[in-house]
Design an enzyme around this catalytic site. Structure first.
Site, short mmCIF file in Angstrom:
data_model
loop_
_atom_site.label_atom_id
_atom_site.label_comp_id
_atom_site.label_asym_id
_atom_site.label_seq_id
_atom_site.Cartn_x
_atom_site.Cartn_y
_atom_site.Cartn_z
N HIS A 38 0.83 -1.20 0.00
CA HIS A 38 0.00 0.00 0.00
C HIS A 38 0.86 1.25 0.00
CE1 HIS A 38 -4.40 -0.85 1.02
NE2 HIS A 38 -3.88 -2.01 0.66
N GLU A 105 -6.50 -0.11 -5.89
CA GLU A 105 -7.51 0.75 -5.27
C GLU A 105 -7.09 2.21 -5.43
OE1 GLU A 105 -5.99 -1.33 -2.61
OE2 GLU A 105 -7.37 -3.03 -2.66
#
Length: 316
Positions: A38, A105
């Site tokens: 991430h 995402e």
């Protein structure tokens, strides 16, 4: 029984502590590990986001078991850079690296400043990236002009065998599409009927199946529930909402009305280790070859000790 591994959550834990944790997980009896990747956490309460590829080099150097990582090429990562990163790790640590490729995402990808494509376009972009990465890992020179652009790229350092390229999927539609190109699947814990549908396209082709299971353990049941709600309530939203939120602050706003009791759908919560044995045996019965357990708390040491003493021996 399937391989039972431990999950390293970079969104929640500093990489120096994760390195200590992954070593402890191996010593406790976990047979493999998996890593998130991430740029930002899911909430301000989680508060971390180390660079996964830097951590992987250290983790593979100081452990002996296989380690996998999720990756979303195409926007934040150029596929040629991904190919070079995984080729280098696979050359240094033969047979130990797996990579699960997905469409990503918005919370991680918006940092480039580029527009966030719709899901169909992201799927098409991912497929181009997979083809580029595979070609580079075989030593080809690649030029490509499409949703991603590559100019005369070639990897000069190659492993004897390229790492496994799996797919990430949570719906049966995505799984059917991904089964056309991926060597295997990793998905997340969902209701049994959904998991069977998601796994079916890969099972029909004899490809390996991996499952990530979010759990919350503490010696006290109320404390286990508190940990799950405090750390993971921003991770309870179904797609496409979870794909399209931009910042940790927006995730926190979206989760403002998630109650503690709502956590039981997304996280397996218990104080009794026998409950986790039952849940993981059920996952094994569904035909998964690898199961990666993610304790959603930020402190991993007591959880790893508990699973090493009470859960893993029951699954051996």
């Amino acid at each position: 029984m399937p391989v039972v591994g431990w999950h390293a959550s970079h969104e929640q834990i500093p990489p120096s502590r994760l390195l200590r944790d992954v070593r402890q997980a191996e010593e406790a009896g976990f047979e493999a590990a998996w890593s998130s990747d991430h740029f930002s956490p899911w909430s301000s309460r989680q508060g971390e986001s180390g660079f996964a590829f830097a951590w992987l080099g250290a983790a593979l150097a100081t452990t002996r078991f296989p380690i996998g990582v999720v990756n979303a090429p195409g926007q934040r990562y150029h596929p040629a850079v991904v190919a070079q990163a995984v080729a280098t790790l696979a050359e240094m640590y033969p047979g130990r690296l797996s990579v699960a490729l997905g469409t990503g995402e918005f919370s991680n990808e918006h940092v480039t400043g580029d527009p966030w494509p719709d899901k169909a376009t992201r799927n098409a972009r991912l497929r181009e990236c997979v083809d580029v990465i595979r070609a580079l890992l075989t030593g080809e020179e690649v030029t490509h002009h499409g949703l991603v652009r590559v100019d005369r790229a070639r990897l000069w350092t190659l492993p004897e065998r390229p790492p496994r390229l799996l797919a990430t999927a949570v719906s049966d539609a995505t799984a059917r599409w991904a089964a056309e190109w991926a060597e295997g699947l990793i998905t997340i814990w969902q209701p049994e009927d959904v998991l069977r549908r998601v796994a079916e396209p890969f099972r029909d082709q004899g490809k390996p199946l991996a499952l990530q299971v979010h759990v919350s353990w503490a010696p006290d049941e109320d404390e286990a529930l508190r940990i799950a709600h405090e750390q993971w309530r921003t991770n309870t939203f179904p797609a496409p909402l979870c794909w399209d939120i931009a910042t940790p602050e927006q995730f926190d706003q979206a989760a403002a009305h998630v109650r503690p009791e709502d956590m039981h759908g997304a996280v397996l919560i218990a104080s009794d280790p026998k409950r986790f044995v039952e849940w993981l045996l059920k996952a094994a019965d569904l035909g998964f070859d690898e199961i990666y357990v993610h304790h959603v708390g930020q402190e991993q040491e007591a959880f790893i000790d508990c699973f090493g003493e009470h859960v893993l021996p029951e699954l051996a």
